[in-house]
Every structure is written in structure tokens, then in C-alpha cells.
Design a protein around this motif. Structure first.
Motif, PDB file in Angstrom:
ATOM      1  N   CYS A 146      -1.686   5.064  -1.372  1.00 37.64           N
ATOM      2  CA  CYS A 146      -2.381   3.812  -1.616  1.00 37.64           C
ATOM      3  C   CYS A 146      -3.009   3.764  -3.006  1.00 37.64           C
ATOM      4  O   CYS A 146      -2.958   2.738  -3.677  1.00 37.64           O
ATOM      5  CB  CYS A 146      -3.461   3.648  -0.555  1.00 37.64           C
ATOM      6  SG  CYS A 146      -4.170   2.013  -0.414  1.00 37.64           S
ATOM      7  N   THR A 147      -3.588   4.865  -3.446  1.00 34.47           N
ATOM      8  CA  THR A 147      -4.390   4.872  -4.676  1.00 34.47           C
ATOM      9  C   THR A 147      -3.726   5.554  -5.860  1.00 34.47           C
ATOM     10  O   THR A 147      -4.139   5.330  -7.003  1.00 34.47           O
ATOM     11  CB  THR A 147      -5.729   5.584  -4.422  1.00 34.47           C
ATOM     12  OG1 THR A 147      -5.467   6.964  -4.104  1.00 34.47           O
ATOM     13  CG2 THR A 147      -6.496   4.928  -3.272  1.00 34.47           C
ATOM     14  N   CYS A 154      -5.278  -1.174   1.205  1.00 31.66           N
ATOM     15  CA  CYS A 154      -5.855  -0.564  -0.002  1.00 31.66           C
ATOM     16  C   CYS A 154      -7.176  -1.197  -0.425  1.00 31.66           C
ATOM     17  O   CYS A 154      -7.867  -0.656  -1.287  1.00 31.66           O
ATOM     18  CB  CYS A 154      -4.862  -0.678  -1.158  1.00 31.66           C
ATOM     19  SG  CYS A 154      -3.313   0.188  -0.886  1.00 31.66           S
ATOM     20  N   TRP A 182      -8.742   6.657   8.876  1.00 27.55           N
ATOM     21  CA  TRP A 182      -8.437   8.090   8.776  1.00 27.55           C
ATOM     22  C   TRP A 182      -8.505   8.752  10.148  1.00 27.55           C
ATOM     23  O   TRP A 182      -7.653   9.565  10.498  1.00 27.55           O
ATOM     24  CB  TRP A 182      -9.387   8.812   7.826  1.00 27.55           C
ATOM     25  CG  TRP A 182      -9.059  10.272   7.785  1.00 27.55           C
ATOM     26  CD1 TRP A 182      -8.058  10.870   7.080  1.00 27.55           C
ATOM     27  CD2 TRP A 182      -9.680  11.321   8.546  1.00 27.55           C
ATOM     28  NE1 TRP A 182      -8.012  12.214   7.343  1.00 27.55           N
ATOM     29  CE2 TRP A 182      -8.999  12.517   8.236  1.00 27.55           C
ATOM     30  CE3 TRP A 182     -10.736  11.371   9.442  1.00 27.55           C
ATOM     31  CZ2 TRP A 182      -9.349  13.746   8.800  1.00 27.55           C
ATOM     32  CZ3 TRP A 182     -11.093  12.586  10.012  1.00 27.55           C
ATOM     33  CH2 TRP A 182     -10.404  13.761   9.684  1.00 27.55           C
ATOM     34  N   TYR A 215      -3.998  12.943   4.535  1.00 29.52           N
ATOM     35  CA  TYR A 215      -4.464  12.429   3.249  1.00 29.52           C
ATOM     36  C   TYR A 215      -3.407  11.577   2.552  1.00 29.52           C
ATOM     37  O   TYR A 215      -3.713  10.844   1.602  1.00 29.52           O
ATOM     38  CB  TYR A 215      -4.851  13.584   2.317  1.00 29.52           C
ATOM     39  CG  TYR A 215      -5.898  14.529   2.854  1.00 29.52           C
ATOM     40  CD1 TYR A 215      -6.784  14.137   3.861  1.00 29.52           C
ATOM     41  CD2 TYR A 215      -6.014  15.826   2.357  1.00 29.52           C
ATOM     42  CE1 TYR A 215      -7.738  15.012   4.354  1.00 29.52           C
ATOM     43  CE2 TYR A 215      -6.969  16.711   2.846  1.00 29.52           C
ATOM     44  CZ  TYR A 215      -7.824  16.303   3.842  1.00 29.52           C
ATOM     45  OH  TYR A 215      -8.760  17.171   4.323  1.00 29.52           O
ATOM     46  N   SER A 229     -13.687   6.587   7.556  1.00 35.02           N
ATOM     47  CA  SER A 229     -13.194   5.342   8.142  1.00 35.02           C
ATOM     48  C   SER A 229     -12.529   5.549   9.495  1.00 35.02           C
ATOM     49  O   SER A 229     -12.117   6.656   9.850  1.00 35.02           O
ATOM     50  CB  SER A 229     -12.188   4.680   7.192  1.00 35.02           C
ATOM     51  OG  SER A 229     -10.969   5.434   7.157  1.00 35.02           O
ATOM     52  N   CYS A 258       0.796  -1.215   0.000  1.00 34.97           N
ATOM     53  CA  CYS A 258       0.000   0.000   0.000  1.00 34.97           C
ATOM     54  C   CYS A 258       0.830   1.267   0.000  1.00 34.97           C
ATOM     55  O   CYS A 258       0.287   2.343  -0.059  1.00 34.97           O
ATOM     56  CB  CYS A 258      -0.906   0.000   1.211  1.00 34.97           C
ATOM     57  SG  CYS A 258      -2.012  -1.394   1.240  1.00 34.97           S
ATOM     58  N   TYR A 261     -10.535   0.521  -1.314  1.00 33.73           N
ATOM     59  CA  TYR A 261     -10.565   1.510  -2.402  1.00 33.73           C
ATOM     60  C   TYR A 261     -10.438   0.883  -3.780  1.00 33.73           C
ATOM     61  O   TYR A 261     -10.672   1.549  -4.786  1.00 33.73           O
ATOM     62  CB  TYR A 261      -9.466   2.558  -2.162  1.00 33.73           C
ATOM     63  CG  TYR A 261      -9.466   2.994  -0.716  1.00 33.73           C
ATOM     64  CD1 TYR A 261     -10.567   3.672  -0.180  1.00 33.73           C
ATOM     65  CD2 TYR A 261      -8.442   2.632   0.143  1.00 33.73           C
ATOM     66  CE1 TYR A 261     -10.624   3.995   1.164  1.00 33.73           C
ATOM     67  CE2 TYR A 261      -8.493   2.951   1.491  1.00 33.73           C
ATOM     68  CZ  TYR A 261      -9.581   3.629   2.000  1.00 33.73           C
ATOM     69  OH  TYR A 261      -9.638   3.933   3.334  1.00 33.73           O
ATOM     70  N   PHE A 287      -3.822   7.761   1.842  1.00 32.87           N
ATOM     71  CA  PHE A 287      -4.762   7.502   0.748  1.00 32.87           C
ATOM     72  C   PHE A 287      -4.102   7.775  -0.595  1.00 32.87           C
ATOM     73  O   PHE A 287      -4.261   6.989  -1.547  1.00 32.87           O
ATOM     74  CB  PHE A 287      -6.004   8.380   0.914  1.00 32.87           C
ATOM     75  CG  PHE A 287      -6.986   8.276  -0.220  1.00 32.87           C
ATOM     76  CD1 PHE A 287      -7.920   7.245  -0.254  1.00 32.87           C
ATOM     77  CD2 PHE A 287      -6.983   9.203  -1.260  1.00 32.87           C
ATOM     78  CE1 PHE A 287      -8.828   7.147  -1.309  1.00 32.87           C
ATOM     79  CE2 PHE A 287      -7.883   9.106  -2.314  1.00 32.87           C
ATOM     80  CZ  PHE A 287      -8.814   8.078  -2.334  1.00 32.87           C
ATOM     81  N   PHE A 296     -12.316   8.704  -1.818  1.00 31.85           N
ATOM     82  CA  PHE A 296     -11.764   9.581  -0.782  1.00 31.85           C
ATOM     83  C   PHE A 296     -12.790   9.830   0.321  1.00 31.85           C
ATOM     84  O   PHE A 296     -12.445   9.876   1.512  1.00 31.85           O
ATOM     85  CB  PHE A 296     -11.295  10.898  -1.402  1.00 31.85           C
ATOM     86  CG  PHE A 296     -10.540  11.779  -0.440  1.00 31.85           C
ATOM     87  CD1 PHE A 296      -9.511  11.281   0.324  1.00 31.85           C
ATOM     88  CD2 PHE A 296     -10.871  13.122  -0.309  1.00 31.85           C
ATOM     89  CE1 PHE A 296      -8.814  12.091   1.218  1.00 31.85           C
ATOM     90  CE2 PHE A 296     -10.189  13.944   0.566  1.00 31.85           C
ATOM     91  CZ  PHE A 296      -9.153  13.427   1.329  1.00 31.85           C
ATOM     92  N   THR A 342     -14.929   7.699   1.307  1.00 30.70           N
ATOM     93  CA  THR A 342     -14.911   6.464   2.082  1.00 30.70           C
ATOM     94  C   THR A 342     -13.747   6.465   3.064  1.00 30.70           C
ATOM     95  O   THR A 342     -13.893   6.073   4.238  1.00 30.70           O
ATOM     96  CB  THR A 342     -14.835   5.249   1.143  1.00 30.70           C
ATOM     97  OG1 THR A 342     -15.955   5.265   0.262  1.00 30.70           O
ATOM     98  CG2 THR A 342     -14.827   3.944   1.927  1.00 30.70           C
ATOM     99  N   TYR A 343     -12.580   6.901   2.614  1.00 27.83           N
ATOM    100  CA  TYR A 343     -11.406   6.999   3.488  1.00 27.83           C
ATOM    101  C   TYR A 343     -11.675   7.945   4.657  1.00 27.83           C
ATOM    102  O   TYR A 343     -11.410   7.611   5.817  1.00 27.83           O
ATOM    103  CB  TYR A 343     -10.216   7.488   2.671  1.00 27.83           C
ATOM    104  CG  TYR A 343      -8.971   7.779   3.479  1.00 27.83           C
ATOM    105  CD1 TYR A 343      -8.295   6.777   4.173  1.00 27.83           C
ATOM    106  CD2 TYR A 343      -8.440   9.075   3.525  1.00 27.83           C
ATOM    107  CE1 TYR A 343      -7.141   7.046   4.899  1.00 27.83           C
ATOM    108  CE2 TYR A 343      -7.293   9.354   4.246  1.00 27.83           C
ATOM    109  CZ  TYR A 343      -6.642   8.334   4.937  1.00 27.83           C
ATOM    110  OH  TYR A 343      -5.506   8.620   5.660  1.00 27.83           O
TER     111      TYR A 343
END
Length: 455
Positions: A87-88, A49, A370, A81, A367, A29, A52, A84, A361, A363-364
Motif C-alpha cells: 500500500c505504501t 490506503c 491488521w 506486513y 487497526s 492499494c 496512511y 502495508f 506502520f 497505525t496499521y
């Protein structure tokens, strides 16, 4: 909600001022991990990850987020941030603006909104939804909120049956600041009921000292601290259901429940035996800034000051804010030791686009991952996310606020005036509260606010 200075009230306050299975160590990730000193950087830590991947390949995509959170409070947000982004492969473009609350409406109505906005009041969320530009939250965000927050939080941004915004940060308003050393020297104990709070106030007053200090001056927002007092007591004397009815105007603003609540507040703020330690008489409350009022505890002029968790920012850096420090806070008790009404505030993430990268984002941000990442990066920040480990909060007052918010017995309610129409919540309620402090009677005060409610 400090350091999240997004609403006028919050900016005024600063003006004188994991889930273990999901987080860390997953090399796929990100490179995450340790800096040269060997300490762990929360912003660089790898995360799982998997949540996502369902949104597809979003590498190289950009998500814009607009907020009233500005320098220096923006730094921990931006840092939070990075897991994320690592990860993405997506990029988060952050824009902080002190004029956010005006400009977000202008931009939404003009058809030029950001992808996401951090909105500090449920009332503003409703205004944004009314523009027709806000987008309902995706199912993944809704599921996270169901899992990690008390159901009351979801109701604040559910409009006409659609859910629009997950909660983000929070503040606890149901606090009383005090001197731990004075309590130790005086043999005082932290009260666990309203009756005990009254008895403590009487005991301090009997010693020849004014127990309470208060101030409500706040520029154009003068009067708002009284609204918080009243809301706290409305929760305690009328209960959460009647509080909800009062906030939504299902019962009148000047009904018997509100009358009893404001009279209960008057038992403290309009009591010459109780106020205003180090500052003057009852009327001095109206001319004392709320930032200055609680500082009288440090000077030994008063013993108690009711104010939110964000008030910690007003003490000098040399002041130790801790249970064994110069000043600390305790939970403003309920009618009995087992009833835990909590008044607070917070922000919500509202979307204006439903592209895959925006949903990912969102969703992150909703969570537990985060919330724990952000907690490690911030001082003066807390969340009501049940997945937050209070041990990740970085200072004693944050831990206190987090413990209160996450207490299974807690019944949380959002600041009432922030949910009311502007003509009431940020106009008549403030102005009439100020008039009440300076001598206006309870009935006239509440009648005048009731008349201001839009027909």
C-alpha cells in the motif's frame, strides 16, 4: 499469546512445544488477490490506503521492528506486513531475537534502539520508558486503541500520563482443559460458576478418579503456574478493583484479599482428593513440568487442567483439539454466571522513533485491518482487538479465546506477576509458590513475598 514466545514464561511453554469496508478489493492499494490455486492470500490482499496517506509519501522508507518472536512464529508476522508494504511502498525490516528482553534494554540505553519493538510485559515497557528513549504513540494509534480495545489495555502502557504502546496479540489464561468425551460419558456439564466447578470436582472425585492434574516445574521459572492460579482467583474472590490495587501494591501482598485467594487455590491444588491425577500426590505438582501435566487428560488419568490458551501447543499433532475432539477447554467461571473476569497476557508495540513511516506502520498494527489479516495467517494467535472477526481465527481454541476476550461482559486483567517488580513477579512469587506447594503454609508464603517487595 502463543505462538508469540516472547517472555521467559511463554518460551518455556513452547519448549516442550475487518472491517469489510476497509479490506479487500481496492485495486489502487496493491495487486493483491488470488494465487494460482484460486485461494485468497491474506498477505497479498489489498487494503484501504487512506489511513496512511496523511503521513505523506513514505515509499522507499524502511521501518525496523525488533521482537522475541522467532522462527517459525515469525513467518505470519512478516506476511501480515505485506499489505502495508504494498500500500505504501515502505519496507518493514523484521528482527527476531530470543534474547530480546535483555537486548532491547541494552540497545535502548546505548542509544541504538529499533524503530519499533514488540514488548511482552507492561513492566518491561515501563523500564524502556525510563531509559528516555521510548516515544509516545501518535494520536492515530491512541484513537485506534480507544476504538478497538477495552480501556484496561490502554492503562498498561500509559506512564506518567503518556500513552506509549498499542496492544498486539493476547492470550487467555482463564481456561480449564477437559475431555469432551469423558464429559459426555460421565454426564458432566461445563460449569458456569465457581460453585459449579467445585461441585463438578467433587462429583469426579466421588467416582474414584482424581479430577485435577497440575505441574509447575519450568526450569528457572518453576512456580509460575501457581501465580496464574492465584491471579485468576484474586480476580474472582476480590474483584478487579482490588486485583488492581494488589498488583500495584496499594494493598499488601499478604492482606486478607490475597490470603482468601491463595486459600481458594489451595482448595484445589493442595487437596489430596483432587490432585494429582496420574502423577502422584500434592507434592508431585512441584516436580511435574507444566507441559506434561495436562497430557494426563488424554491418558484418562485426570479430568481437568487449568492452563492458558497457548497450552494447545503441547498436545501431539494427532490430538484433535476441538469441542468434539480429544481435548478442549472451557472458561474458568466467575462467582456467578453473569460475571466474566478474564486473566490474560499480551504484547505491546513501543516506538523509539517518530518518523512518518514509523507512525504509519504503528497505525496499521493498531487497526482492525491488521488484526484480521494476521488472524487469517496464524494458528495459535488471537487478539483482544474488538474489530477482529472471530470467524477469521483459524482453529477452535483460538476461536474460544477470541470469543472470551471479545465478550461484552468480559472484564480483562493482565497477568499480575508480569506487572510487578522483577524481585516479586519473577522471583519471590515463583519461589514462594513452589514452597507453598511442597508444604509451606499460606501466611508464611505471602509474608515472604510481601517482604520481597522493593521499598
Amino acid at each position: 499469546m502463543f505462538g508469540q514466545p516472547t517472555s521467559p514464561r511463554i518460551r518455556a511453554a513452547l519448549a516442550g512445544t475487518l472491517s469489510a469496508g476497509l479490506i479487500f478489493g481496492l485495486a489502487a492499494c496493491g495487486d493483491g488477490g488470488d494465487d494460482e490455486s484460486g485461494s485468497t492470500d491474506a498477505s497479498a490482499s489489498a487494503i484501504d490506503c487512506a489511513p496512511y496517506t496523511k503521513f505523506g509519501d513514505i515509499k522507499g522508507k524502511t521501518v525496523t521492528i525488533y521482537t522475541g518472536i522467532v522462527t517459525p512464529e515469525d513467518t505470519p508476522h512478516i506476511e501480515s506486513y505485506k499489505p502495508f508494504e504494498n500500500c505504501t511502498g515502505a519496507t518493514i525490516k523484521y528482527e527476531g531475537d530470543k534474547s530480546f528482553e535483555t537486548q532491547i534494554l541494552v540497545r535502548a540505553r546505548a542509544g541504538n534502539p529499533p524503530d519499533l519493538a514488540i514488548v511482552p510485559q507492561p513492566g518491561l515497557v515501563k523500564q524502556l520508558v525510563s531509559t528516555g528513549k521510548a516515544v509516545a504513540a501518535p494520536q492515530e494509534v491512541s484513537d485506534n486503541v480507544d476504538k478497538f480495545w477495552d480501556k484496561a489495555w490502554k492503562s498498561y502502557t500509559t506512564i506518567d500520563g503518556k500513552f506509549y504502546g498499542a496492544p498486539l496479540g493476547a492470550s487467555v489464561k482463564s481456561l480449564v482443559w477437559y475431555s469432551p468425551q469423558e464429559f459426555k460419558d460421565g454426564g458432566y456439564t461445563v460449569p458456569t460458576t465457581l460453585d459449579e466447578l467445585k461441585a463438578l470436582s467433587d462429583k469426579i472425585a466421588a467416582s474414584g478418579k482424581k479430577p485435577w492434574c497440575a505441574g509447575i516445574a519450568s526450569g528457572d521459572a518453576t512456580g509460575w503456574p501457581v501465580t496464574d492460579w492465584m491471579e485468576d482467583f484474586m480476580l474472582r474472590t476480590a474483584g478487579p478493583e482490588k486485583y488492581d490495587d494488589w498488583v500495584s501494591h496499594k494493598i499488601p501482598f499478604n492482606g486478607p484479599e490475597a490470603t482468601a485467594a491463595l486459600d481458594a487455590v489451595g482448595g484445589y491444588l493442595k487437596n489430596d482428593a483432587y490432585v494429582n491425577g496420574g502423577l502422584g500426590d500434592v507434592k508431585s505438582i512441584a516436580t511435574t513440568t507444566f507441559q506434561d501435566a495436562g497430557l494426563q487428560i488424554i491418558d484418562g488419568n485426570c479430568s481437568l487442567h487449568r492452563q492458558a490458551s497457548f497450552y494447545a501447543a503441547n498436545f501431539d499433532k494427532s490430538t484433535k483439539v476441538a469441542e468434539d475432539g480429544d481435548v478442549f477447554a472451557f472458561y474458568l467461571p466467575g462467582p456467578d454466571a453473569n460475571t466474566k473476569p478474564v486473566l490474560g497476557a499480551g504484547e505491546f508495540v513501543v516506538a523509539f522513533a517518530d518518523r512518518p513511516e514509523v507512525k504509519a506502520f504503528q497505525t496499521y498494527l493498531s487497526s482492525d485491518v491488521w488484526a484480521n489479516t494476521k488472524a487469517k495467517l496464524s494458528s495459535g494467535w488471537v487478539s483482544a482487538n474488538k474489530g477482529l472477526d472471530p470467524n477469521n481465527l483459524t482453529n477452535p481454541i483460538d476461536k474460544l479465546a477470541g470469543t472470551i476476550l471479545l465478550d461484552p461482559k468480559a472484564t480483562f486483567r493482565f497477568d499480575g506477576s508480569d506487572q510487578m517488580p522483577a524481585a516479586v513477579g519473577s522471583d519471590a512469587f515463583w519461589k514462594q509458590s513452589t514452597a507453598w506447594i511442597t508444604g509451606q503454609d499460606t501466611a508464611t508464603t505471602l509474608n515472604n513475598i510481601e517482604k520481597a517487595w522493593p521499598k
